[in-house]
Design a protein around this motif. Sequence first.
Motif, PDB file in Angstrom:
ATOM      1  N   ALA A 166      -8.732  -4.561  -5.350  1.00 15.22           N
ATOM      2  CA  ALA A 166      -7.624  -4.985  -6.204  1.00 15.22           C
ATOM      3  C   ALA A 166      -6.344  -5.102  -5.391  1.00 15.22           C
ATOM      4  O   ALA A 166      -6.036  -4.223  -4.588  1.00 15.22           O
ATOM      5  N   ALA A 167      -5.591  -6.183  -5.600  1.00 22.67           N
ATOM      6  CA  ALA A 167      -4.333  -6.401  -4.878  1.00 22.67           C
ATOM      7  C   ALA A 167      -3.282  -6.925  -5.842  1.00 22.67           C
ATOM      8  O   ALA A 167      -3.534  -7.867  -6.593  1.00 22.67           O
ATOM      9  N   GLY A 168      -2.107  -6.293  -5.817  1.00 26.76           N
ATOM     10  CA  GLY A 168      -0.998  -6.758  -6.637  1.00 26.76           C
ATOM     11  C   GLY A 168      -0.518  -5.705  -7.613  1.00 26.76           C
ATOM     12  O   GLY A 168      -1.268  -5.256  -8.474  1.00 26.76           O
ATOM     13  N   GLY A 169       0.721  -5.253  -7.460  1.00 23.25           N
ATOM     14  CA  GLY A 169       1.311  -4.310  -8.391  1.00 23.25           C
ATOM     15  C   GLY A 169       0.826  -2.882  -8.238  1.00 23.25           C
ATOM     16  O   GLY A 169       1.070  -2.055  -9.117  1.00 23.25           O
ATOM     17  N   ILE A 170       0.173  -2.578  -7.124  1.00 23.08           N
ATOM     18  CA  ILE A 170      -0.362  -1.228  -6.905  1.00 23.08           C
ATOM     19  C   ILE A 170       0.481  -0.555  -5.826  1.00 23.08           C
ATOM     20  O   ILE A 170       0.506  -1.006  -4.679  1.00 23.08           O
ATOM     21  N   ALA A 171       1.170   0.522  -6.188  1.00 25.08           N
ATOM     22  CA  ALA A 171       2.074   1.164  -5.232  1.00 25.08           C
ATOM     23  C   ALA A 171       2.082   2.675  -5.344  1.00 25.08           C
ATOM     24  O   ALA A 171       2.866   3.337  -4.678  1.00 25.08           O
ATOM     25  N   ASP A 172       1.223   3.239  -6.190  1.00 25.47           N
ATOM     26  CA  ASP A 172       1.143   4.694  -6.288  1.00 25.47           C
ATOM     27  C   ASP A 172      -0.245   5.107  -6.764  1.00 25.47           C
ATOM     28  O   ASP A 172      -1.121   4.260  -6.974  1.00 25.47           O
ATOM     29  N   GLY A 173      -0.462   6.427  -6.913  1.00 27.89           N
ATOM     30  CA  GLY A 173      -1.769   6.932  -7.298  1.00 27.89           C
ATOM     31  C   GLY A 173      -2.216   6.452  -8.656  1.00 27.89           C
ATOM     32  O   GLY A 173      -3.415   6.230  -8.892  1.00 27.89           O
ATOM     33  N   ARG A 174      -1.268   6.255  -9.581  1.00 27.77           N
ATOM     34  CA  ARG A 174      -1.627   5.755 -10.906  1.00 27.77           C
ATOM     35  C   ARG A 174      -2.231   4.364 -10.826  1.00 27.77           C
ATOM     36  O   ARG A 174      -3.238   4.067 -11.487  1.00 27.77           O
ATOM     37  N   GLY A 175      -1.634   3.503 -10.003  1.00 31.36           N
ATOM     38  CA  GLY A 175      -2.147   2.144  -9.856  1.00 31.36           C
ATOM     39  C   GLY A 175      -3.528   2.123  -9.233  1.00 31.36           C
ATOM     40  O   GLY A 175      -4.400   1.340  -9.629  1.00 31.36           O
TER      41      GLY A 175
END
Length: 359
Positions: free
Chosen positions: A216-225
């Motif tokens: 998955a790529a896009g909008g992921i910047a922390d553990g929740r993502g």
Amino acid sequence: MWPDRRIIDLFKTEFPIVLAPMAGVMDAELVIAVAQGGGLGSLPSAMLSAEKAREQVNIIRQRVRAPINMNFFCHKPVDADPAREAKWREQLAPYYREHGLDPSAPVNAANRAPFDAAFCEVVEELKPEVVSFHFGLPEPKLLQRVKATGAAVMSSATTVKEAIWLEENGVDVIIAQGADAGGHRGMFLTENIAEQPGTFSLLPQVVDAVKVPVIAAGGIADGRGIAAAFALGASGVQIGSAYLRCPESKVSPAARVALAQASDESTVITNVMTGRPARGVANRVMREVGPISPHAPAFPHAATALGPLKAAAEKQGKVEFTNLWAGQAVRMGREMPATDLTRALAGAALVRMGALSQS
């Protein structure tokens, strides 16, 4: 503890985290730092010469024993259109005059080249463990040569149709690139930006449509993502914007300020900077000429006339003509060493997934 270990087992990394290849704002230093943190470091190679690519890979190999991903573009080259470029220069002329530049002066051509036989020889020589492509795949004979080196091959899909095509044409891994991702859209079977789905709409549909592992790529910047991506069927994540303000990145001081001040509303998809849709923090030329302009020359020729403006503005500490590629989660980036950030991301994701499994 990871619910899907296919990416870890395939890449032989500690964590299923891939550093997004971000041309122009990173080099071997960021690759090394992410690798030391347990992720897969990616070297953006589309703007490098063969000699520079060799140099960068050698630096990485000397500093860390870890797999490397070399990333290339696969766009179909389009010859420069003198008439269209002349109109583009005319549209940019007021900016030239404002900065004391001659709009008619010759400029350097754009240096974004597609993967070809010469670069295939570099791959055969350097033998990176992973080779990734953007804008589709190279011609079948070149792809066969890449796979013959033993490298795992992955490429970006922005729609389910593109993901199915990639699987049918031999990739080992698909990167599901949502519309919220920073940088150039990996579109190759469509040109319709309006129909591009976001990461968490695209991801489960791609997972359902193919058998190979999906990143998955896009909008992921922390553990929740990361945890959310795994809940939707991802085998790994690709993260770029979160690393932009790490000390190992090559982002300029002025650009770091712009990135730090960005919000969820700051990025747009534009074709003004290169001629191809890409998401970045809106700057002056994006707002005043675009963000989407029918007059921008085809990729990568739109960037040619912007080069002198970018250089002149940056000398004044401004980023009015600088392509600040970043995703919609850019605000969540952190100023910390990339090795520490990689481990923090993985740790937070594992805690989150553990908590969810116990609830």
